[in-house]
Design a protein around this motif. Sequence first.
Motif: not given
Length: 233
Positions: A141-163
Amino acid sequence: MARIFCIPGIIFLLLALVLSILVTISLPSLHPFDITRVTFLSGLGTISGTPDNVSGQFRFGIWGYCYQTSTTSGFDCVHTGHGYAVTVANQQGGTETVGTSWTRGLAVHAVACVVTGIAFLLSFSEHVTVTLVSSLTAFLAALLTLIAFACDIALLTWTQHQMSQLNISEHTSPGPGFWMTLVTFILLLFAGCTVCFGHRRERYVKGGAGGEYAMGGAPWWRRQQAKVRPAAV
């Protein structure tokens, strides 16, 4: 397993499960638990799927998004399901899009939540094998949560770039769901280690009480004495 050794692990798993459930429900059902939010200060034109008078904040969730308008004090939410796209336009007509590839991965949160729930249920067992499986499930579960957190970071970073490409006054930041995912990951690591160490500690205590592990926990000189002690006639 003796309850005194597994109670901390159960508590960690319970806290992780509660946080994981809140993040998984996410927007639009619980709009405070967004993953990424954009605060528009001025210069905004339009956002796809919303009225033209959007102002204030726009929040990305797992299953949809929420936004504020100048005519309402609260949030209006749109349920899209996972994997949605958002296009933002400035007043000069320029547009930038956060596509489905950046929001589809957020569904990993739901998988991590299910696995966390399984680890929590298994942690109540006193059977040695089930306890070990509970510990391994917590680490999964910790590994899957880490993967989900990586997806969160990707969304945050790309949104910052686009804005930043729109040349408007805005501020893009992580939402509460972003930080709750990080805390959930840490709790799951603690839970897996606590359950594992509790299992080892229980074996040692049982051995000290005269069980089959007693010799393994004794000092080396006592083990040597036991080996050379003559058998009783």
